[in-house]
Each structure stands twice: as C-alpha cells, then as structure tokens.
Enzyme design. Structure first.
Site, PDB file in Angstrom:
ATOM      1  CB  SER A  76      -0.875  -0.008   1.261  1.00 53.75           C
ATOM      2  OG  SER A  76      -1.442   1.258   1.500  1.00 53.75           O
ATOM      3  CE1 TYR A 127      -4.231  -2.344   4.546  1.00 55.23           C
ATOM      4  CE2 TYR A 127      -3.763  -0.031   4.089  1.00 55.23           C
ATOM      5  CZ  TYR A 127      -3.945  -1.333   3.644  1.00 55.23           C
ATOM      6  OH  TYR A 127      -3.811  -1.630   2.306  1.00 55.23           O
ATOM      7  CE  LYS A 134      -1.702  -4.539   2.963  1.00 58.03           C
ATOM      8  NZ  LYS A 134      -1.830  -5.866   2.315  1.00 58.03           N
TER       9      LYS A 134
END
Length: 341
Positions: free
Chosen positions: A126, A151, A155
């Site tokens: 991402s 989040y 990643k």
C-alpha cells in the site's frame, strides 16, 4: 509459460479481478480464502467470464497445517498474496486483529513457501507505507515513513520481512506492489467491490448512496489544505491494477531479489471531484454531508508510476469516466452485491 499460481484472498475485490486476469492469461489458479472479505459467488462469476474456474480452498493463511497440505498437493510455482484486512479506521480501533491477520498471516505463508521450495511472491502492499510527510508524488525512491495507522504499519512490517527474506536467500524473487486507491469493477458488471456493512472506501459508498442503499455520503474532512478542502487520492481502476500484478509476476523472470513498484495513475482527485465525476457518469445527484476527519487519514497523495512503466511495461489505461461507469454498472446490476444473485 502456463503455471499454477496460488492466490490468497482471491475471492475478494482485487483478488477476484486478478484471478480472472490470470485465468485469461492461461494460468491455472488456486484460490485460498477464508471468506471474511470475499465471496464464493465472485469466483463463480470469474469462471463465467473466463470460461474456466479457479480451484478454491476455503481456509486461512495463518493455518500452517493447511498451507503445508496446499503446497504438497498442488504444483504451485508462484504466490500472489492479497489475504489481509484493509480498513484504515478499523485498524485504529482493532490493531491486534490487523497485526495478526496481516503480519502473522504473511509470516506463516512465507514459512510454508520456504518449506515447499516456492520462491516467487507478489505482495499486495500500500502507498500508506510512505507515511505522512513524504513528498508528493510518492516514488519508490522515497524513503518509507511511519504510516499513520496500524493498517499501513502492518504492510510496512511485511515489506521489511520480505526484504530480509530476499537478502537471506538468493532464490527469492519478490514483487512488492504499492497500490494507491483501487476503484471500479469489471466491464461485464459481474465482478465488483462488495463490502460488508457500511463501506470504508469512497466509491462503493458513493454507489450505494446512488442506488438507495445508503441515505447520503459522509465526506470525512472538509478542511484539509487541498483546493476544495477534501482529501485527494490517486484512484486506479481495479482492472488496471490486476494487469499490473500479471506484469509483475512475469517480470520476476528477470528481476531477482526484492523489488518494489507503485501501481497508480500519477493523478490525484479530491472527494468532491469524485462525486462530480460520478454524477456525470450516472446522471444522478448525490446527497452528501461533510463529516469530521477520520483517524489515520492524511490530506493528499498520489503516485509517480514511472518505474512500473519503465520496468514492467505497465501503465494505467482507464481514466475517471471508465472508473465511474464500471462501478455504477456493477452497483446497478448488483444492488445488494453478490447477495443479489
């Protein structure tokens, strides 16, 4: 070359579109998905469009015994890893769940691959790994920052894990794909984004308001330092994104070790620009209200996609009108998502 590709999370939004692209390119596909964000109906529809079906195993990437069985029983030569949780706001509320799914799941998968002698890996990362203070546009040469939410941090942890893995063993060929904001649907109207509950992403929220499933769009933040005060993002058509995964998989024939590529358009659009573009595509007015900013969001970012163009021969082909048209076609045909069928 035809090969068997394991696609984790292949019944989800991006995974199902990439599964279709792999099948259409002649590959055999084995999908592993625990269905927390995916649907078996998505795979049935993939089979309708492709003219042949992927194999499907319902299960979790954290299940080491299951992974060992999968690699023992199937001639997998490469893995595309989409399985993971992906909502920024939810990750702020439930960090342990995100680290467990996204980091522990990736670790278990890499351990199983190492044991099975499978070393070609395409990872769904991402743009959030660039952090809050990276200069715009984000390029792969930009140092990663400290992402503003669990989040994004999950990643980045997996990216570090994969970089260390590639450093430790020259057999690994790893593609880290940093996406920007996937939107849209397959042009058939059969495959699209089907979030459970109230959508976390902008475009399915817009389309559900337009179809009458939700009352109005909540625009999170109207006071950002952007031209109209709303957040600016680089939106990329999901079919272009799926094509980028195929290009990356094929590029691993030449690119050894750890490789990173941005998958974006290089163009930023604000939330209100997206609303207007959707109204133009659908012919419908969209009620919206400005709501408080969400925790973990930043004002604006977009990609520099030149490295993917140069090294993968890939660039986004579909613009904002196609993104809106395809998303609206999907939502009209499937007002309740895959539950409509």
């Amino acid at each position: 070359m035809t090969e068997t590709v394991l696609v984790t999370g292949g019944a989800g939004y991006i995974g199902s579109h990439t599964t279709l692209a792999l099948l259409q390119a002649g590959h055999d596909v084995l999908v592993l998905d625990n269905l927390c964000n995916g649907s078996p109906e998505a795979l049935r529809r993939v089979a309708r469009v492709a003219g042949r079906a992927p194999r499907f195993i319902e299960g979790d990437v954290r299940d080491a015994a299951l992974l060992a069985r999968v690699f023992a029983e199937h001639p997998v030569t490469a893995v595309m890893h989409f399985a993971g949780l992906k909502a920024v706001g939810e990750s702020v509320r439930e960090p342990l769940r995100y680290y467990d799914n996204n980091v522990a799941g990736s670790l278990a998968l890499c351990q199983a691959m190492q044991s099975a002698g499978v070393h070609r890996f395409v990872f769904s990362s991402s743009a959030t790994v660039y952090g809050e203070h990276a200069p715009i546009p984000y390029s792969e040469a930009t140092p990663v920052g400290r992402p503003t939410n669990p989040y994004g941090r999950s990643k980045l942890m997996v990216e570090d894990l994969l970089a260390d893995l590639a450093q430790s063993d020259p057999r690994w060929r790893i593609a880290v794909l940093r996406y920007f904001n996937p939107v849209g649907a397959h042009e058939s109207g059969l495959i699209g984004e089907d979030p459970s509950g109230i959508p976390n992403n902008l475009l399915p929220y817009i389309t559900q308001v337009a179809v009458g499933k939700l009352r109005e769009l909540a625009v999170f933040g109207g006071d950002y330092p952007t031209p109209d005060g709303t957040g600016v993002r680089d939106y990329i058509h999901v079919v272009d994104l799926a094509d980028g995964h195929l290009k990356a998989l094929h590029a691993l024939g030449q690119h050894t070790g750890w490789n990173v590529w941005n998958l974006g358009t290089g163009q930023g659009y604000s939330v209100l620009q997206m609303v207007r573009a959707f109204e133009d595509a659908s012919g419908r007015r969209l009620p919206y209200r400005i709501a408080p900013r969400r925790a973990g969001d930043i004002a604006q970012y977009w990609s520099d996609p030149a490295k993917a163009q140069r090294e993968l021969g890939w660039h986004a082909r579909r613009g904002l009108p196609e993104m809106m048209r395809d998303a609206w076609r999907w939502q009209q045909a499937n007002p309740q998502g895959y539950a409509s069928s």
